[in-house]
Design a protein around this motif. Structure first.
Motif, PDB file in Angstrom:
ATOM      1  N   UNK A  43      20.400  39.008  30.932  1.00 13.11           N
ATOM      2  CA  UNK A  43      19.446  37.903  30.857  1.00 13.11           C
ATOM      3  C   UNK A  43      20.097  36.700  30.179  1.00 13.11           C
ATOM      4  N   UNK A  44      19.766  35.534  30.683  1.00 15.90           N
ATOM      5  CA  UNK A  44      20.236  34.300  30.079  1.00 15.90           C
ATOM      6  C   UNK A  44      19.081  33.384  29.751  1.00 15.90           C
ATOM      7  N   UNK A  45      19.304  32.527  28.773  1.00 13.80           N
ATOM      8  CA  UNK A  45      18.329  31.487  28.413  1.00 13.80           C
ATOM      9  C   UNK A  45      19.108  30.282  27.915  1.00 13.80           C
ATOM     10  N   UNK A  46      18.637  29.106  28.264  1.00 12.24           N
ATOM     11  CA  UNK A  46      19.322  27.892  27.839  1.00 12.24           C
ATOM     12  C   UNK A  46      18.498  27.157  26.797  1.00 12.24           C
ATOM     13  N   UNK A  47      19.203  26.446  25.937  1.00  9.33           N
ATOM     14  CA  UNK A  47      18.541  25.649  24.913  1.00  9.33           C
ATOM     15  C   UNK A  47      19.567  24.940  24.056  1.00  9.33           C
ATOM     16  N   UNK A  48      19.151  23.859  23.419  1.00 10.77           N
ATOM     17  CA  UNK A  48      20.065  23.068  22.594  1.00 10.77           C
ATOM     18  C   UNK A  48      20.533  23.841  21.364  1.00 10.77           C
ATOM     19  N   UNK A  49      19.667  24.692  20.825  1.00  6.67           N
ATOM     20  CA  UNK A  49      20.019  25.496  19.652  1.00  6.67           C
ATOM     21  C   UNK A  49      20.422  26.903  20.118  1.00  6.67           C
ATOM     22  N   UNK A  50      21.678  27.273  19.942  1.00  3.60           N
ATOM     23  CA  UNK A  50      22.151  28.574  20.442  1.00  3.60           C
ATOM     24  C   UNK A  50      21.354  29.772  19.943  1.00  3.60           C
ATOM     25  N   UNK A  51      20.963  29.785  18.677  1.00  2.00           N
ATOM     26  CA  UNK A  51      20.212  30.941  18.159  1.00  2.00           C
ATOM     27  C   UNK A  51      18.823  31.034  18.781  1.00  2.00           C
ATOM     28  N   UNK A  52      18.206  29.900  19.105  1.00  2.00           N
ATOM     29  CA  UNK A  52      16.894  29.914  19.764  1.00  2.00           C
ATOM     30  C   UNK A  52      17.028  30.381  21.218  1.00  2.00           C
ATOM     31  N   UNK A  97      18.893  30.335  33.197  1.00  2.00           N
ATOM     32  CA  UNK A  97      17.601  30.924  32.826  1.00  2.00           C
ATOM     33  C   UNK A  97      17.253  31.981  33.873  1.00  2.00           C
ATOM     34  N   UNK A  98      17.762  33.188  33.673  1.00  2.00           N
ATOM     35  CA  UNK A  98      17.667  34.225  34.696  1.00  2.00           C
ATOM     36  C   UNK A  98      17.582  35.610  34.070  1.00  2.00           C
ATOM     37  N   UNK A  99      17.228  36.563  34.911  1.00  2.00           N
ATOM     38  CA  UNK A  99      17.379  37.985  34.600  1.00  2.00           C
ATOM     39  C   UNK A  99      17.979  38.628  35.839  1.00  2.00           C
ATOM     40  N   UNK A 100      19.089  39.306  35.675  1.00  2.00           N
ATOM     41  CA  UNK A 100      19.752  40.015  36.759  1.00  2.00           C
ATOM     42  C   UNK A 100      19.561  41.509  36.506  1.00  2.00           C
TER      43      UNK A 100
END
Length: 125
Positions: A43-52, A97-100
């Protein structure tokens, strides 16, 4: 067998259409192979703050694993990998922003015929 789900920006929830897609994928998967040994979810997620972004990816992984467990015909071990990204797209313009989801067929349980019954010189089984 593999499928991919997409997520909206800051959402970790699977909507109805994603659950239906997951269910249809499992139906096709079970039509191809009757048993599986394990599953994995990246799973991936994007955001300006890496920990978030990483925390959001972990939520997505947990939700995807929960949905998969509910839809599987038998209980399987499921491994998850969650990654946070700064950019919403990767170098190939694919969404971060995905789930494989991947299922691994029970190859040993299939009892397939030996495809090469003649010994190959120098090859040891």
């Amino acid at each position: 067998m593999q499928t991919q789900l997409s997520f909206e920006g800051n959402s970790a929830a699977l909507d109805r259409s994603q659950v239906i897609k997951l269910s249809q994928w499992l139906d096709r998967s079970y039509a191809n192979f009757s048993t599986y040994t394990r599953a994995s979810i990246e799973v991936g997620a994007s955001g300006a703050a890496p920990h978030e972004a990483k925390a959001l990816a972990e939520q997505r992984a947990a939700n995807a694993a929960r949905a998969l467990r509910m839809l599987l015909k038998t209980e399987l071990p499921i491994t998850t990998v969650a990654r946070g990204y700064r950019s919403p797209v990767n170098g190939l313009d694919d969404s971060n922003d995905f789930a494989s989801l991947q299922l691994y067929p029970d190859v040993e349980g299939l009892k397939l015929p030996d495809c090469n019954p003649v010994p190959i010189p120098g090859f040891k089984r």
